[in-house]
Design an enzyme around this catalytic site. Sequence first.
Site, short mmCIF file in Angstrom:
data_model
loop_
_atom_site.label_atom_id
_atom_site.label_comp_id
_atom_site.label_asym_id
_atom_site.label_seq_id
_atom_site.Cartn_x
_atom_site.Cartn_y
_atom_site.Cartn_z
N TYR A 1 0.80 -1.29 -0.03
CA TYR A 1 -0.04 0.05 0.11
C TYR A 1 1.07 1.07 0.11
O TYR A 1 1.76 1.65 1.06
CB TYR A 1 -0.80 0.00 1.04
CG TYR A 1 -1.76 -1.13 1.46
CD1 TYR A 1 -2.30 -2.05 0.22
CD2 TYR A 1 -2.58 -1.45 2.58
CE1 TYR A 1 -2.86 -2.87 0.16
CE2 TYR A 1 -3.47 -2.30 2.76
CZ TYR A 1 -3.63 -3.14 1.51
OH TYR A 1 -4.46 -4.22 1.82
N PRO B 1 -15.60 -6.08 2.38
CA PRO B 1 -17.06 -6.46 3.00
C PRO B 1 -18.11 -5.48 2.18
O PRO B 1 -19.11 -5.77 2.03
CB PRO B 1 -17.02 -6.03 4.17
CG PRO B 1 -15.85 -5.05 4.67
CD PRO B 1 -15.02 -5.51 3.50
N LEU B 2 -17.46 -4.57 1.53
CA LEU B 2 -18.52 -3.21 0.81
C LEU B 2 -18.11 -3.57 -0.75
O LEU B 2 -18.70 -2.59 -1.47
CB LEU B 2 -18.20 -1.99 1.31
CG LEU B 2 -18.14 -1.70 2.89
CD1 LEU B 2 -18.09 -0.10 3.33
CD2 LEU B 2 -19.80 -2.18 3.18
#
Length: 273
Positions: free
Chosen positions: A66, A211-212
Site C-alpha cells: 500500500y 465487505p463493501l
Amino acid sequence: MTKIPPAGRIKIAGKSVPRLGLSTLHLAGRGRYAWGTPADRSAALELLRTAVHDLGISLIDTSDAYGPHLVEELIHEALAPYPEDLLISTKVGLVRPTPDTWSPVGKPAYLRAAVEGSLRRLGVESLDLCYLHRIDPEVAVPDQIGVLDALRDEGKIRYIGIADAPPEDVRWASHYARIDVVQSPLNVKNQDDPLLDVCRDAGIPYVAGQPLCSGELAEELAAALSWVLNQGDHVAVIPGTSSSTHLKDLVQAVAGLDSHPSDAGTAAGRLTP
C-alpha cells in the site's frame, strides 16, 4: 481507548479485538490504486488516530504494497507508541512496479527482506501478524510459507496469515507451518467462499476483506456489514475508508450487532492437506 465498537470481539493473533477492523488500503494515493502519497497526509494520520483512540478499533490491517510502503510509515507516525491491545497486521509478497500492477513475489530472500522492511517502517521488533499477501505460483509453497515460519521462530513474526488464496493452497501451506489467520474477500455480491467453513472447522479466524465490494455497497453499510459478520463468530471485517465521517458511519452501521467472544484463533491452526 475510550470506546469499543459493537459486533462482539474475536481473538486474532493472540489479542482480543472488536470484529470491526480497518483496512488502510485507501489511505495511500488517490483513487483505487493505493499508489503514492495521500491527497491530505494530515487527514490520513487523523483518521488512524480517530479509529484507535476515539472509536476503539484495535485491528488495523495494512500491507507493504500500500503506497507502496507509505501506509506502514503513516501507521507508525500516527499511532506509535502503540497501545498494548492494538493489533497491526501487515502483508508481504506483492510488488508494485506500476500503479496498476500487483505482482506476487514469493522468493524466500525477498520475503525475508520484505519483513525486515515492514519491521523498520512500523518501528517494531516483531510483527503482530504477517500475511503472505499472495502465493507466488512460480515458487514452491513450502518455500514461501517456510521462510515466514522461520522468521516466526526468530521472533520477527508472532503470527502468520494467508491472504487471497484458494482453500487447497491454504490447506497445503498449513501442512508446512501453523496458519493462524486467513484473509479473503467476502461480501453479499461475492458470497461463495469455501474458506469460511474451512476456517470455522479448524478454529481459525477469518478476516473478510472488501465487505463493501470496493465501495459498491457503500449505501447499504448496515446490511452489507451485518451479512458478513453473521456468517459466524469466527469472522471479522476490515472495511476501508479515507474519510473520518465514513469511518464513524461504519461503526454506527454495526451498532445493533453483538456476539459472544469467539474462540477462533485458539486452535492449533492446522488444516487437513
